[in-house]
Write an enzyme that holds these catalytic residues in place. Structure first.
Site, short mmCIF file in Angstrom:
data_model
loop_
_atom_site.label_atom_id
_atom_site.label_comp_id
_atom_site.label_asym_id
_atom_site.label_seq_id
_atom_site.Cartn_x
_atom_site.Cartn_y
_atom_site.Cartn_z
N LYS A 100 30.86 -19.17 4.84
CA LYS A 100 31.47 -18.61 6.04
C LYS A 100 30.58 -18.93 7.24
CE LYS A 100 34.27 -14.60 4.79
NZ LYS A 100 34.39 -13.14 4.99
N GLU B 120 23.08 -4.77 2.94
CA GLU B 120 23.87 -5.69 2.11
C GLU B 120 23.49 -5.56 0.63
OE1 GLU B 120 26.39 -7.34 2.90
OE2 GLU B 120 26.32 -7.91 5.01
N LYS C 260 27.30 -12.54 -5.14
CA LYS C 260 28.07 -13.31 -4.17
C LYS C 260 28.50 -14.65 -4.75
CE LYS C 260 28.64 -14.38 0.61
NZ LYS C 260 28.16 -14.17 2.00
N GLU D 87 38.64 -16.41 0.49
CA GLU D 87 38.93 -15.01 0.78
C GLU D 87 40.42 -14.69 0.67
OE1 GLU D 87 36.54 -11.91 3.53
OE2 GLU D 87 37.73 -13.35 4.65
N ARG E 86 37.26 -11.87 -2.82
CA ARG E 86 36.16 -12.05 -1.87
C ARG E 86 36.17 -10.96 -0.81
NH1 ARG E 86 33.64 -17.67 0.61
NH2 ARG E 86 32.09 -16.65 1.91
N ASN F 41 33.42 -7.26 1.82
CA ASN F 41 33.54 -6.62 3.14
C ASN F 41 33.43 -5.10 3.09
OD1 ASN F 41 34.00 -9.00 4.71
ND2 ASN F 41 36.06 -9.11 3.87
N HIS G 133 32.15 -3.32 6.09
CA HIS G 133 32.11 -4.25 7.22
C HIS G 133 33.19 -4.01 8.26
CE1 HIS G 133 29.31 -6.25 4.61
NE2 HIS G 133 29.15 -7.26 5.43
N HIS H 235 31.54 -3.86 11.67
CA HIS H 235 31.71 -4.85 12.75
C HIS H 235 32.15 -4.19 14.05
CE1 HIS H 235 32.25 -8.60 9.96
NE2 HIS H 235 30.99 -8.22 10.08
#
Length: 355
Positions: free
Chosen positions: A142, A184, A225, A235, A239, A243, A246, A250
């Site tokens: 990504k 993470e 991962k 994704e 996948r 997130n 997230h 974000h």
């Protein structure tokens, strides 16, 4: 240690070895058959490691050019990308040449985006220097940059040719920067790896304990991962599990102003907030939110953010890439070591923002 990312179109290895940065040139030469390499890095990482990497690459026979930009999330934008394009053109890099991303998540995301779009795509290598980048953002392909409205809203899927991790570089991180990466790591234990969670439970939460066990932490995180990316590169399904935390995280990063709240800090806050509401709705087991809060707090990660501006956060969420039409996909943890996608009406997301 080595992990193989066994993708059908672009398989590559993740190398994890203490004290290996000085030998990066030999590794790069075994992967890239080119004349010129541009090292893309920020001014802080450049002052620490650019000379070491440049010398090793030059010894391996590459012609090296170093592009630096101002450290920080605020630089991860299309202005910096355009400056990088100009630099590559000025120094005559062609489709047959390569890029090395040397730095943390910001550098890796931006350099990967530049590599994937310059001349319609040139090879690149990841040399992550932060814990967040080593366990997460350097792997999986990504790339992306921010716009004023949303984080990572412009980007591509572009796999590196290899990822080279020297855990010893983490010794030069500040305390906040090191701890940030644990957001993470904790996520990986929650969504997939009970063994990793149990390792984290044995640590006392100090930076010293993180660094002492960092090879195991990195290996377990990268392996989660790796498995997920191999199964779902673009994704389309699982996948999304990556997130967890997230979606709200974000929004916190954006509304606070890029760089004010670090990514791993925002992920920690996001995991706690979405779990608290999901638990109340019966979507996650009782006590799971407390487990997450206690683990985050042990390592010094924040579990709340102030001011908590629901309307601003919701406005940011409407631009999230996981929103589609009038729905949004969120991730929950129905039990420790597993994850699930919870698709809800976008309007219902307001409930997940209520304290």
């Amino acid at each position: 240690m080595k992990l193989h990312v066994d993708l059908a179109t672009n398989p590559y290895d993740i190398m994890i070895e203490r004290g290996s940065l000085t030998s990066v040139g030999d590794w790069a030469r075994s992967i890239l058959n080119c004349q010129k390499i541009a090292i893309i890095t920020d001014d802080h990482v450049a002052s620490l490691y650019a000379e070491t990497v440049q010398q090793s690459l030059e010894t391996a026979g590459f012609e090296i050019f170093v592009f630096e930009f101002l450290e920080g999330e605020a630089s991860k934008n299309l202005t910096t990308v355009n400056n990088a394009y100009d630099f590559l053109l000025e120094n005559g890099l062609t489709r047959g040449d390569g890029i090395v991303a040397l730095g943390g998540g910001v550098v890796g995301d931006l350099a990967g985006f530049v590599a994937s779009t310059y001349m319609r795509g040139i090879p690149f290598l990841q040399i992550p220097t932060s814990l967040t980048a080593q366990v997460d953002s350097s792997i999986g392909g990504k790339t992306g940059v921010n716009t004023p409205r949303a984080k990572n809203s412009v980007g591509t899927f572009a796999q590196p040719k290899g990822v080279f991790i020297d855990p010893d570089v983490l010794k030069t991180l500040g305390k906040r920067e090191l701890i940030e990466g644990m957001g993470e790591v904790i996520k990986y234990g929650l969504i997939d790896d009970v063994d990793l969670w149990e390792i984290l439970e044995t640590l006392d939460g100090s930076p010293e304990s993180i660094l002492e066990h960092v090879e195991d932490i990195i290996y377990h995180s990268c392996n989660v991962k790796r498995k997920i990316v191999v199964e779902d590169e673009f994704e389309g399904g699982i996948r999304m599990y990556l997130n967890f935390g997230h979606t709200i995280g974000h929004a916190i990063e954006q509304t606070a102003g890029y760089g004010k709240v670090m990514h791993g800090e925002a992920v920690a806050i996001g995991m706690v907030q979405i779990s608290r509401v999901a638990e109340k709705k019966g979507l996650m087991p009782a006590g799971m939110t407390d487990k997450i809060i206690n683990m985050c707090a042990k390592f010094g990660l924040p579990t709340d953010h102030k001011p908590w501006l629901v309307n601003d956060l919701y406005a940011a969420l409407t631009h999230d890439k996981k929103a589609s039409g009038n729905t949004i996909k969120t991730v929950i943890v129905p039990k420790l070591g597993s994850a699930a996608i919870n698709q809800i009406p976008l309007e219902e997301m307001k409930e997940y923002l209520e304290k």
